[in-house]
Write a protein that holds these residues in place. Structure first.
Motif, short mmCIF file in Angstrom:
data_model
loop_
_atom_site.label_atom_id
_atom_site.label_comp_id
_atom_site.label_asym_id
_atom_site.label_seq_id
_atom_site.Cartn_x
_atom_site.Cartn_y
_atom_site.Cartn_z
N LEU A 15 0.91 -1.13 0.13
CA LEU A 15 0.09 0.24 0.10
C LEU A 15 0.87 1.34 0.05
O LEU A 15 0.35 2.16 -0.66
N PHE A 16 1.86 1.31 0.57
CA PHE A 16 2.81 2.54 0.80
C PHE A 16 3.52 2.58 -0.44
O PHE A 16 3.95 3.72 -0.81
N LEU A 30 -8.18 1.37 -0.39
CA LEU A 30 -8.91 0.84 0.81
C LEU A 30 -10.34 0.36 0.69
O LEU A 30 -10.99 -0.62 1.24
N THR A 31 -10.90 1.35 -0.08
CA THR A 31 -12.39 1.39 -0.30
C THR A 31 -12.70 0.12 -0.93
O THR A 31 -13.53 -0.83 -0.73
N ASN A 32 -11.91 -0.41 -2.19
CA ASN A 32 -12.22 -1.42 -2.77
C ASN A 32 -11.86 -2.80 -2.00
O ASN A 32 -12.52 -3.63 -2.29
N ILE A 33 -10.96 -2.74 -1.41
CA ILE A 33 -10.67 -3.99 -0.30
C ILE A 33 -11.73 -4.16 0.53
O ILE A 33 -12.29 -5.19 0.91
N GLY A 34 -12.23 -2.97 1.16
CA GLY A 34 -13.34 -3.15 1.87
C GLY A 34 -14.67 -3.46 1.27
O GLY A 34 -15.45 -4.61 2.11
N ARG A 35 -14.88 -3.35 0.27
CA ARG A 35 -15.89 -3.94 -0.71
C ARG A 35 -16.12 -5.42 -0.83
O ARG A 35 -16.84 -5.97 -1.04
N VAL A 62 -5.59 -8.08 6.64
CA VAL A 62 -4.29 -8.17 7.10
C VAL A 62 -3.49 -7.34 6.18
O VAL A 62 -3.15 -7.50 5.02
N LEU A 63 -2.70 -6.43 6.69
CA LEU A 63 -1.77 -5.50 6.01
C LEU A 63 -0.51 -5.23 6.76
O LEU A 63 -0.38 -5.32 8.03
N SER A 64 0.59 -5.06 6.05
CA SER A 64 1.80 -4.42 6.59
C SER A 64 2.21 -3.19 6.04
O SER A 64 1.97 -2.96 4.93
N GLU A 65 2.63 -2.48 6.81
CA GLU A 65 2.80 -1.04 6.62
C GLU A 65 3.94 -0.33 7.58
O GLU A 65 4.33 -0.84 8.34
#
Length: 263
Positions: free
Chosen positions: A131-132, A144-149, A158-161
């Motif tokens: 994502l970064f 993030l919106t598309n992942i939420g959908r 699960v994400l790493s940032e």
């Protein structure tokens, strides 16, 4: 900040020429050191996902930004049977399909996926260290919106940032946002944060550390990884310490793993 098309071309070239741990990891430190680094990543990922108590054999898993398939392999090792991987680049997707013939792979821009993903169709989604690399803030929020959908209500993300406490950092190919900025964007996308834990501590750029320490440690890492032999030795020596640090520390000056649930 580079335009999206130029960023895509950058990753096409990079993964076409180096489809290994260094191609998707900290390239300046070489493949040998990255192999040790990814061993720490794998152990922490499996530990945190196992603690969720998911019924992975019956879950649909989506991995975004699959790269070389490192986390596809981790999901498979944890018992997942239905895995869909994805990547922005054709260079990765073509090779992933050959490496993991049991799984499906999509050439996908998660910030603008079109109709590639059905709404509420996945029990678990992962987006690890990718994502970064979305350097436009609007596109980051769209991702993030598309992942939420795509995640079912009650499903897991699960994400790493690099969740910075210090001011955000911007470069052509990476933006490190602050923890409040990211958590606000996750909330807007329909996620609640369950926990955040260190994924690495010393074996990566100290992006959230004091600038003096960041420069000194970065110089040290680059010096001890000038060759693949010294990089391997440095990784082998740091590995046991790193495994211990990610377990005992509550926060890290570099990559952290976050577990979220879809409301």
């Amino acid at each position: 900040m580079k335009p999206h098309v130029e960023l895509k071309d950058f990753w096409e070239r990079r993964l076409q020429s180096d489809w290994t741990e260094s191609g998707v990891g900290y390239k300046a430190l070489g493949r040998a050191f990255n192999i040790w680094m990814y061993r720490v990543r794998a152990e922490g990922f499996r530990r945190e996902v196992t603690a969720l108590g998911l019924d992975l054999p019956k879950s649909r898993v989506l991995d975004i930004g699959s790269g070389t398939g490192f986390y596809v392999r981790q999901w498979r090792a944890l018992g997942a049977e239905s895995i869909t991987g994805s990547d922005l680049t054709e260079a990765a997707v073509d090779r992933l399909r050959g490496r993991f013939p049991r799984d499906a792979f999509l050439r996908l821009d998660i910030a603008d996926p079109g109709d590639a993903l059905e709404d509420a169709s996945y029990d678990v989604v992962s987006a690890m260290d990718m994502l970064f690399h979305i350097t436009d803030d609007t596109r980051y929020r769209a991702a993030l919106t598309n992942i939420g959908r795509a995640v079912k209500p009650g499903g897991v993300f699960v994400l790493s940032e690099n969740f910075l406490h210090r001011p955000e950092q911007r470069s052509d190919y990476q933006v490190n946002h602050t923890l409040p900025w990211i958590t606000a964007a996750l909330d807007e996308a329909g996620f609640e944060v369950l926990r955040r834990v260190p994924m690495l501590v010393l074996m990566n750029a100290q992006v959230d550390a004091n600038p003096v320490w960041r420069k000194l440690w970065g110089g040290f890492l680059r010096a001890v990884t000038l060759t693949e032999i010294t990089g391997w030795l440095a990784g082998a020596l740091l590995h046991p310490l790193e495994r211990r640090l990610v377990r005992v520390l509550r926060e890290s000056p570099t990559t952290e793993l976050m577990i979220c649930r879809r409301r």
